[in-house]
Design a protein around this motif. Structure first.
Motif, PDB file in Angstrom:
ATOM      1  N   ASP A  82       0.820  -1.214   0.000  1.00  0.00           N
ATOM      2  CA  ASP A  82       0.000   0.000   0.000  1.00  0.00           C
ATOM      3  C   ASP A  82       0.855   1.265   0.000  1.00  0.00           C
ATOM      4  N   VAL A  83       1.903   1.299   0.832  1.00  0.00           N
ATOM      5  CA  VAL A  83       2.783   2.465   0.927  1.00  0.00           C
ATOM      6  C   VAL A  83       4.191   1.965   1.241  1.00  0.00           C
ATOM      7  N   VAL A  84       5.192   2.619   0.674  1.00  0.00           N
ATOM      8  CA  VAL A  84       6.578   2.337   1.048  1.00  0.00           C
ATOM      9  C   VAL A  84       7.306   3.653   1.282  1.00  0.00           C
ATOM     10  N   TRP A  85       8.371   3.565   2.058  1.00  0.00           N
ATOM     11  CA  TRP A  85       9.299   4.681   2.208  1.00  0.00           C
ATOM     12  C   TRP A  85      10.694   4.119   1.985  1.00  0.00           C
ATOM     13  N   ALA A  86      11.480   4.841   1.171  1.00  0.00           N
ATOM     14  CA  ALA A  86      12.864   4.455   0.918  1.00  0.00           C
ATOM     15  C   ALA A  86      13.755   5.678   1.060  1.00  0.00           C
ATOM     16  N   SER A  87      14.913   5.463   1.659  1.00  0.00           N
ATOM     17  CA  SER A  87      15.898   6.545   1.758  1.00  0.00           C
ATOM     18  C   SER A  87      16.414   6.866   0.355  1.00  0.00           C
ATOM     19  N   ASN A  88      16.934   8.058   0.190  1.00  0.00           N
ATOM     20  CA  ASN A  88      17.473   8.462  -1.109  1.00  0.00           C
ATOM     21  C   ASN A  88      18.591   7.520  -1.556  1.00  0.00           C
ATOM     22  N   GLU A  89      19.448   7.124  -0.616  1.00  0.00           N
ATOM     23  CA  GLU A  89      20.563   6.241  -0.950  1.00  0.00           C
ATOM     24  C   GLU A  89      20.061   4.890  -1.442  1.00  0.00           C
ATOM     25  N   ARG A  90      19.099   4.348  -0.740  1.00  0.00           N
ATOM     26  CA  ARG A  90      18.590   3.029  -1.112  1.00  0.00           C
ATOM     27  C   ARG A  90      17.788   3.094  -2.412  1.00  0.00           C
ATOM     28  N   LEU A  91      16.995   4.141  -2.547  1.00  0.00           N
ATOM     29  CA  LEU A  91      16.164   4.301  -3.742  1.00  0.00           C
ATOM     30  C   LEU A  91      17.021   4.341  -5.004  1.00  0.00           C
ATOM     31  N   ALA A  92      18.177   4.952  -4.927  1.00  0.00           N
ATOM     32  CA  ALA A  92      19.062   5.058  -6.090  1.00  0.00           C
ATOM     33  C   ALA A  92      19.497   3.690  -6.606  1.00  0.00           C
ATOM     34  N   THR A  93      19.503   2.679  -5.755  1.00  0.00           N
ATOM     35  CA  THR A  93      19.937   1.339  -6.172  1.00  0.00           C
ATOM     36  C   THR A  93      18.770   0.400  -6.463  1.00  0.00           C
ATOM     37  N   LEU A  94      17.543   0.812  -6.128  1.00  0.00           N
ATOM     38  CA  LEU A  94      16.394  -0.095  -6.227  1.00  0.00           C
ATOM     39  C   LEU A  94      15.575   0.025  -7.500  1.00  0.00           C
ATOM     40  N   LEU A  95      15.557   1.172  -8.136  1.00  0.00           N
ATOM     41  CA  LEU A  95      14.674   1.387  -9.281  1.00  0.00           C
ATOM     42  C   LEU A  95      15.266   0.825 -10.574  1.00  0.00           C
TER      43      LEU A  95
END
Length: 187
Positions: A82-95
């Motif tokens: 339903d909702v997620v939160w990701a740190s900027n550092e982690r998001l950069a490697t996940l998408l």
């Protein structure tokens, strides 16, 4: 209402063949889960927690909150929390190039839908999946009871650390300075 298709091992490529009819299709360990559009109050709770997390994220610059993102862990594990939160550092490697998450964000939030199968999926099946994939915190929101179960990672598993009720304050060591009163998420 959730419909489960047993006896068939589903994969990511199978999802492309399913109709775009408003249903939510998820695959966990090769098992297909089909869920109809949730209750209005379910969606409202998703919007409220996402808005609170987004406001905090914008003020701190530490990450991003998003509603209903696709997470493709493997060909046999595709979910839409339903909702997620990701740190900027982690998001950069996940998408990936298609804008899907390919790994675990730090925080995943599910809002319970009515029904035994929906509850089992969120409290057992997804809990195990998220733990095995490295989610740091998992919040299960129950809009009917106006409570939140908070699970935190301890020794490679997600453990229930507290159940918060209407007048309690929701905080997290993942989100420095973040807080909100639980009942504000369900009004």
């Amino acid at each position: 209402m959730t419909q489960i298709y047993e006896g068939v091992r589903w994969t990511s490529s199978d999802l492309e063949l399913l109709p775009d009819n408003g249903n939510r299709y998820e695959i966990i360990n090769g098992e297909l889960f089909v869920t109809r559009a949730p209750h209005w109050k379910h969606q409202k709770a998703c919007t409220r927690i996402a808005n609170v997390l987004d406001s905090w994220s914008l003020s701190t610059g530490l990450g991003e909150a998003v509603t209903a993102p696709g997470i493709i862990f493997t060909d046999a594990d595709n979910v839409i929390p339903d909702v997620v939160w990701a740190s900027n550092e982690r998001l950069a490697t996940l998408l990936d190039d298609d804008g899907h998450l390919t790994g675990a964000p730090e925080l995943v939030i599910e809002v319970l839908s009515a029904g035994v199968e929906n509850e089992r999926r969120d409290k057992e099946v997804k809990l195990k999946l998220y733990a095995s994939r490295g989610v740091q915190e998992y919040w299960i929101m129950n809009w009917r009871l106006q409570q939140i179960e908070v699970y935190r990672r301890e020794r490679a598993i997600l453990v229930l650390v507290e159940t918060l009720f209407a007048n309690d304050e929701l905080i997290s060591p993942l989100l420095p300075g973040f807080s909100c009163v639980v009942d504000s998420l369900f009004k």
